[in-house]
Design a protein around this motif. Structure first.
Motif, short mmCIF file in Angstrom:
data_model
loop_
_atom_site.label_atom_id
_atom_site.label_comp_id
_atom_site.label_asym_id
_atom_site.label_seq_id
_atom_site.Cartn_x
_atom_site.Cartn_y
_atom_site.Cartn_z
N ARG A 23 0.84 -1.20 0.00
CA ARG A 23 0.00 0.00 0.00
C ARG A 23 0.87 1.25 0.00
O ARG A 23 0.56 2.24 -0.67
CB ARG A 23 -0.91 -0.03 1.23
N TRP A 24 1.96 1.22 0.75
CA TRP A 24 2.88 2.37 0.79
C TRP A 24 3.45 2.64 -0.60
O TRP A 24 3.53 3.79 -1.04
CB TRP A 24 4.00 2.09 1.79
N LEU A 25 3.83 1.58 -1.32
CA LEU A 25 4.34 1.74 -2.68
C LEU A 25 3.27 2.33 -3.60
O LEU A 25 3.55 3.23 -4.40
CB LEU A 25 4.79 0.39 -3.24
N ALA A 26 2.06 1.81 -3.50
CA ALA A 26 0.98 2.31 -4.36
C ALA A 26 0.69 3.78 -4.07
O ALA A 26 0.47 4.58 -5.00
CB ALA A 26 -0.28 1.46 -4.15
N ASP A 27 0.68 4.15 -2.80
CA ASP A 27 0.46 5.55 -2.45
C ASP A 27 1.58 6.43 -2.97
O ASP A 27 1.36 7.57 -3.40
CB ASP A 27 0.33 5.70 -0.94
N ALA A 28 2.81 5.91 -2.94
CA ALA A 28 3.95 6.68 -3.45
C ALA A 28 3.78 6.97 -4.94
O ALA A 28 4.16 8.04 -5.43
CB ALA A 28 5.25 5.92 -3.21
N ALA A 29 3.17 6.02 -5.66
CA ALA A 29 2.96 6.22 -7.10
C ALA A 29 2.05 7.41 -7.37
O ALA A 29 2.14 8.05 -8.43
CB ALA A 29 2.38 4.96 -7.72
N GLY A 30 1.18 7.73 -6.42
CA GLY A 30 0.27 8.85 -6.60
C GLY A 30 0.83 10.18 -6.16
O GLY A 30 0.18 11.21 -6.36
N GLY A 31 2.01 10.19 -5.57
CA GLY A 31 2.57 11.44 -5.06
C GLY A 31 3.94 11.78 -5.60
O GLY A 31 4.74 12.45 -4.94
N LEU A 32 4.23 11.33 -6.83
CA LEU A 32 5.58 11.48 -7.36
C LEU A 32 6.00 12.93 -7.56
O LEU A 32 7.20 13.24 -7.53
CB LEU A 32 5.71 10.72 -8.69
N ARG A 33 5.05 13.82 -7.79
CA ARG A 33 5.39 15.23 -8.03
C ARG A 33 5.25 16.08 -6.77
O ARG A 33 5.37 17.30 -6.83
CB ARG A 33 4.49 15.80 -9.12
N GLY A 34 4.98 15.45 -5.64
CA GLY A 34 4.82 16.20 -4.40
C GLY A 34 6.15 16.67 -3.85
O GLY A 34 7.23 16.34 -4.36
N PRO A 35 6.10 17.48 -2.78
CA PRO A 35 7.34 17.93 -2.13
C PRO A 35 8.08 16.75 -1.51
O PRO A 35 7.49 15.68 -1.28
CB PRO A 35 6.86 18.91 -1.07
N LEU A 36 9.36 16.93 -1.25
CA LEU A 36 10.13 15.87 -0.59
C LEU A 36 9.47 15.52 0.74
O LEU A 36 9.03 16.41 1.47
CB LEU A 36 11.57 16.32 -0.35
N PRO A 37 9.37 14.23 1.07
CA PRO A 37 8.72 13.85 2.32
C PRO A 37 9.51 14.34 3.52
O PRO A 37 10.74 14.46 3.45
CB PRO A 37 8.69 12.32 2.26
N PRO A 38 8.85 14.64 4.63
CA PRO A 38 9.59 15.06 5.82
C PRO A 38 10.49 13.95 6.34
O PRO A 38 10.18 12.76 6.17
CB PRO A 38 8.47 15.40 6.82
N SER A 39 11.59 14.33 6.95
CA SER A 39 12.57 13.33 7.40
C SER A 39 11.99 12.37 8.41
O SER A 39 12.38 11.20 8.46
CB SER A 39 13.80 14.03 7.98
N VAL A 40 11.03 12.80 9.22
CA VAL A 40 10.46 11.89 10.21
C VAL A 40 9.65 10.79 9.53
O VAL A 40 9.65 9.63 9.99
CB VAL A 40 9.61 12.66 11.24
N ALA A 41 8.97 11.10 8.43
CA ALA A 41 8.22 10.07 7.71
C ALA A 41 9.16 9.04 7.10
O ALA A 41 8.87 7.84 7.08
CB ALA A 41 7.36 10.71 6.62
N THR A 42 10.31 9.52 6.61
CA THR A 42 11.31 8.60 6.07
C THR A 42 11.94 7.78 7.18
O THR A 42 12.10 6.56 7.07
CB THR A 42 12.39 9.39 5.32
N GLY A 43 12.29 8.44 8.29
CA GLY A 43 13.01 7.76 9.37
C GLY A 43 12.20 6.70 10.08
O GLY A 43 12.74 5.69 10.52
N LEU A 44 10.88 6.90 10.19
CA LEU A 44 10.04 5.96 10.93
C LEU A 44 9.16 5.12 10.02
O LEU A 44 8.37 4.32 10.51
CB LEU A 44 9.16 6.73 11.93
N GLY A 45 9.30 5.29 8.71
CA GLY A 45 8.45 4.56 7.78
C GLY A 45 9.19 3.46 7.05
O GLY A 45 10.22 2.95 7.51
N TRP A 46 8.66 3.10 5.87
CA TRP A 46 9.26 2.05 5.04
C TRP A 46 10.47 2.55 4.27
O TRP A 46 11.10 1.79 3.54
CB TRP A 46 8.23 1.51 4.06
N GLY A 47 10.80 3.80 4.41
CA GLY A 47 11.91 4.40 3.69
C GLY A 47 11.47 5.73 3.11
O GLY A 47 10.40 6.25 3.44
#
Length: 616
Positions: free
Chosen positions: A400-424
């Motif tokens: 699901r995380w991968l699929a959601d990422a496909a819908g946000g490719l042109r968005g701003p860079l994700p916040p570091s906390v989402a990267t640090g505590l998420g799937w990457g």
């Protein structure tokens, strides 16, 4: 017609080869891979088994009856012991235990009763690919070898995927050619007796992270010592990076305990706040038998240097091209001092530290402990409270995380906390990527999301494994560049046994806001002096990157003047040329250009100086 780049010759440390079944049709295909300087190991029948490039000290092979085993790379196993193990081989699955027992970094190839098996390393430093060529299944250690034999071009969709920043697992591990299948690092490929069918079988699983640090420290010390010993046992002269950081310092002290004479090399940073040289000199003061060479900081190549001149033929794009000149610059001088091998501390960041994403699970299993640690991480990384809460509440499965990422490719860079505590880090595309490339990348992401499983159910261990494998893929290409430059490199932290020993440590003790690399400090205590273990930071080299962007903007502009990616309709060359003229543009300091530059440089390398070699 098969093509071979003129730079594809090998030196020590650059063993690469193809593997063939013991069949007449496979032997006919193997003949098309034979050319000057190519070496061959044969089956008992005399037909080709391994065909490629290697040095004598990189290969151990044994044959007993219908069984044969070859170890290619760095491994201390001697031929007599390999022959004894081969004599006991009754099933190719028994090679699992051999692969999991030996130190070093190597490919393992087996043949038994007409079947063959090929595997690399769990780290991803040594990879395996396979393809069907003229009706025969052929395995190889390089994807481009197979693609050249097939006469196929890189797939446009896979090129588009490599423009993602970053390309996530599993898309990051696919070969650049649809007809060439990549074997996951934790798998081996087995080719059946018909010489056509191939299947993957899992040989490696990450250890569960349950071992207390006090119990793990001596095991990590032993694994890292054995990894260094595997390279230094023959003696002679070896060189080591000595940045002053804990990783390279540990390797230097372990190498100093070996029969080899050690030359330690330090590149001071240009940033006046950089303390690397201070810590390197402190370490060198405890190593009286080590020759310490300090290079001129201003002579060090900057990031982005010599991008237009790179002619290494690699089998995939790599962001390693950004630092290629920096990595290779000092190798000739070290070789002139007698070094036969250069040891690095690369990989230490990936195995001696770990992802904070483990705290997603720890919050649910040890809430009071996790909350206390998370308060520390928030202060350390300046994570906002709201973002931290949202990241910890995010329970999306990996697909699901991968699929959601496909819908946000042109968005701003994700916040570091989402990267640090998420799937990457969720992948992004930027203004210079065309809508067509975006469509292809999104299609690939959605297709992967439908079937992909994470590397481990725990997002912390998944992230650790993905980062180790991503790092290894970069180092795999830099190792090839170094071998071509005349001095092979080795990174002991990326040996499978070292990775296993580190991953087994409880994450609550492996990553903490209150200590820097506690795993390495505990493992090296008694080997590295206490005053060297007290370092609690590392240099970022950010000044070298920002200076390089400004100093080499003319090269970047030239890179986009005749862009291969633009010809393919994947990037907007005008937008990239505009950015090259404005190196201070917001966002460029975040390395968001790296994946695009890497892909462009790779495509240019593939069209530079090709030499045709006829196939029969």
């Amino acid at each position: 017609m098969t093509e071979l780049h003129e730079s594809a010759g090998t030196g020590p440390g650059d063993a690469h080869f193809t593997v063939f079944a013991d069949r007449a049709d496979a032997a006919a295909v193997a003949r098309s891979f034979s050319r000057p300087r190519v070496r061959t190991l044969t089956h008992a029948s005399g037909r080709p088994w391994l065909v490629g490039h290697w040095h004598d000290d990189e290969v151990r092979a044994a044959r007993v009856g219908s069984a044969a085993v070859a170890v290619v790379g760095c491994c201390p196993l001697d031929t007599d012991e390999l022959r004894r193990r081969t004599a006991r081989l009754r099933d190719l699955a028994e090679l699992d235990a051999l692969a999991r027992a030996l130190p070093g970094s190597f490919h393992l190839v087996g043949a038994l009763d007409g079947r063959i098996r090929v595997q690399g390393t769990a780290s991803g430093l040594r990879l395996v690919f396979h393809a069907e060529i003229d009706g025969v299944r052929v395995a190889a250690t390089r994807a481009d070898t197979l693609a050249a034999a097939l006469g196929t071009d890189p797939d446009p969709e896979r090129l588009a995927v490599r423009l993602l920043w970053p390309a996530p697992y599993p898309l990051s591990e696919a070969s650049m050619w649809r007809a060439v299948t990549a074997v996951p690092p934790h798998d081996a490929v087995i080719v059946g007796t018909d010489g056509r069918t191939a299947r993957h079988t899992r040989w490696w699983t990450a250890p569960e992270p349950v071992r207390p640090l006090a119990d793990a420290a001596p095991l990590i010390r032993q694994a890292l010592q054995e990894a260094v010993d595997a390279r230094t046992r023959p003696g002679g002269v070896v060189s080591c990076d000595l940045s002053g950081g804990l990783d390279s310092t540990s390797v230097c002290f372990l190498a100093d305990r070996s029969p080899a004479r050690v030359v330690a090399a330090t590149w001071p940073g240009r940033d006046p706040a950089d303390t690397d040289l201070h810590w390197a000199r402190r370490a060198a003061g405890h190593l009286p038998d080590v020759e310490h060479v300090v290079w001129d900081a201003d002579a060090s190549p900057l990031v982005y240097e010599d991008l237009l001149d790179i002619d290494d033929l690699l089998d995939e794009p790599t962001i390693g091209v950004m630092d290629r000149s920096r990595v290779l610059h000092h190798l000739p001088a070290l070789a002139a001092r007698g070094s036969r091998l250069h040891l690095t501390g690369i990989g230490g960041d990936h195995v001696a530290w770990c992802s904070e994403a483990y705290y997603h699970r720890l919050l649910r299993t040890r809430p009071l402990f996790a909350l206390r640690q998370l308060r520390g991480f928030r202060a350390l990384w300046q994570w906002p409270l709201g973002g931290t809460v949202r990241a910890l509440a995010d329970a999306r499965p990996y697909g699901r995380w991968l699929a959601d990422a496909a819908g946000g490719l042109r968005g701003p860079l994700p916040p570091s906390v989402a990267t640090g505590l998420g799937w990457g880090m969720a992948p992004r595309l930027f203004d210079w990527v065309t809508p067509e490339a975006e469509r292809m990348a999104r299609r690939a992401l959605l297709a992967a999301a439908a079937t992909a499983s994470p590397l481990h159910p725990d997002r912390g261990l998944h992230t650790d494994l993905e980062q180790i494998r991503s790092c290894s893929r970069v180092i795999r290409q830099l190792d090839r560049m170094a071998a071509r430059a005349g001095l092979p490199m080795a990174s002991p932290f990326l040996d499978d046994r070292v990775i296993e020993a580190c991953l087994a440590v409880r994450p609550s003790e492996r990553v903490t806001p209150w200590a820097y690399k506690p795993v390495l400090g505990a493992a090296m205590r008694g080997i590295v002096p206490e005053d060297c273990l007290r370092r609690a930071d590392k240099a970022s080299a950010s000044m070298d990157a920002s200076n390089g962007l400004r100093a080499h903007r003319a090269d970047l502009l030239a890179l986009w003047e005749d862009s291969r990616l633009e010809r393919l309709g994947l990037v907007d060359g005008a937008e990239l040329r505009r950015l090259a003229r404005r190196p201070a543009s917001p966002g460029l300091s975040d390395a968001i250009l790296y994946s695009t530059i890497a892909t462009e440089v790779w495509l240019r390398g593939r069209t530079r100086d090709h030499a045709p070699v006829p196939r029969p």
